[in-house]
Design a protein around this motif. Sequence first.
Motif, PDB file in Angstrom:
ATOM      1  N   UNK A  88       7.875 -36.244   1.885  1.00 45.31           N
ATOM      2  CA  UNK A  88       8.618 -35.104   2.441  1.00 45.31           C
ATOM      3  C   UNK A  88       9.953 -34.887   1.736  1.00 45.31           C
ATOM      4  N   UNK A  89      10.641 -35.987   1.386  1.00 46.30           N
ATOM      5  CA  UNK A  89      12.011 -35.858   0.866  1.00 46.30           C
ATOM      6  C   UNK A  89      12.081 -35.895  -0.646  1.00 46.30           C
ATOM      7  N   UNK A  90      10.959 -36.127  -1.334  1.00 50.90           N
ATOM      8  CA  UNK A  90      10.979 -36.388  -2.776  1.00 50.90           C
ATOM      9  C   UNK A  90      11.670 -35.295  -3.579  1.00 50.90           C
ATOM     10  N   UNK A  91      11.484 -34.050  -3.216  1.00 46.51           N
ATOM     11  CA  UNK A  91      12.051 -32.938  -3.978  1.00 46.51           C
ATOM     12  C   UNK A  91      13.119 -32.191  -3.184  1.00 46.51           C
ATOM     13  N   UNK A  92      13.857 -32.934  -2.378  1.00 44.01           N
ATOM     14  CA  UNK A  92      14.917 -32.330  -1.573  1.00 44.01           C
ATOM     15  C   UNK A  92      16.229 -33.043  -1.853  1.00 44.01           C
ATOM     16  N   UNK A  93      17.287 -32.565  -1.198  1.00 49.42           N
ATOM     17  CA  UNK A  93      18.595 -33.186  -1.387  1.00 49.42           C
ATOM     18  C   UNK A  93      18.694 -34.541  -0.682  1.00 49.42           C
ATOM     19  N   UNK A  94      17.642 -34.958   0.014  1.00 50.32           N
ATOM     20  CA  UNK A  94      17.629 -36.271   0.666  1.00 50.32           C
ATOM     21  C   UNK A  94      17.015 -37.343  -0.241  1.00 50.32           C
ATOM     22  N   UNK A  95      16.516 -36.943  -1.412  1.00 54.75           N
ATOM     23  CA  UNK A  95      15.802 -37.891  -2.274  1.00 54.75           C
ATOM     24  C   UNK A  95      16.711 -39.008  -2.766  1.00 54.75           C
ATOM     25  N   UNK A  96      17.923 -38.692  -3.192  1.00 62.44           N
ATOM     26  CA  UNK A  96      18.820 -39.702  -3.754  1.00 62.44           C
ATOM     27  C   UNK A  96      19.175 -40.762  -2.709  1.00 62.44           C
TER      28      UNK A  96
END
Length: 291
Positions: free
Chosen positions: A265-273
């Motif tokens: 879910x988060x891989x390509x979002x601003x939560x990835x880092x």
Amino acid sequence: LNLLLLTGQNNHAWQQTTPALKQLLESSGRFKVDVTEHLEACTAESLAPYDVLLSHWNAWGDNVAVKEWPEATRSAMLDFVRNGKGIAIVHAGSSSFYDWKEYHQMVGAAWDLGKTGHGSPHQFYVGVTDPGHPITHGMKLFLTRDELWHRTGVQPGVTALATAFSAPETGGSGQEEPLVLANDFGKGRCLNLVLGHDARAMASAGFRALLCRGTEWAATGEVTIPVGDLSLSDEELDFVLSQLRTYRPGDRHEVLLALEYHLGCVANTDRAAAAAQRLLSFVADTQATLD
């Protein structure tokens, strides 16, 4: 869709959960919600403007104001659903009228006197068992903190769409327990959502998706409301990683599925880092098992 929320009597904190349910349903953009605290006054005429009912009412316990409904209300409720409309049940909303066979056939599941039980509210994983049903189509495993019933009295022929493992260490049965049930009654439909013990439990993204999508299905037989974001919150990710620290082959694998789904879910979002940094710290954790 016009919805009537049935409340005003419950062995749970209905004064706090009623506004939470109203807000969740209306925020979906699909429902106009009216509220009644006097079900005993409902008639066929008063229910006629509505597409679906949502019951957050029960007659549990000895010190309640209303134990039975007038015959006009009983007939109106059954006919409302039987003739093609819908009803949704939240948590203990079905736990009433144990000598009224048709009511229990309609609601599909309820507290089974002498058999059903639960431990304290705790975090657990909810897994979809029927991904082809309109309510749960596109949904994945999610984490919630709620009260987990075990040995719920489910009527014959009722379909369980999602379940959770009721762990013995949390006061459970050691079995998979049904949490979301779909039932046809005449030409109408019933959603029975056993989740939703309190307002905190209702804040779960998974609960919100099941409530709104299931209530829409009860009303129309179809679902247009999107699943939404079921990725883990920071608090939930901490819980998953704390469980993963002691993981061994052969353990139940919901913890792995939850982490896998979250990362997708988060891989390509601003939560990835932030997720990547959390995983790096976890890999360096000397207290975690090599597995």
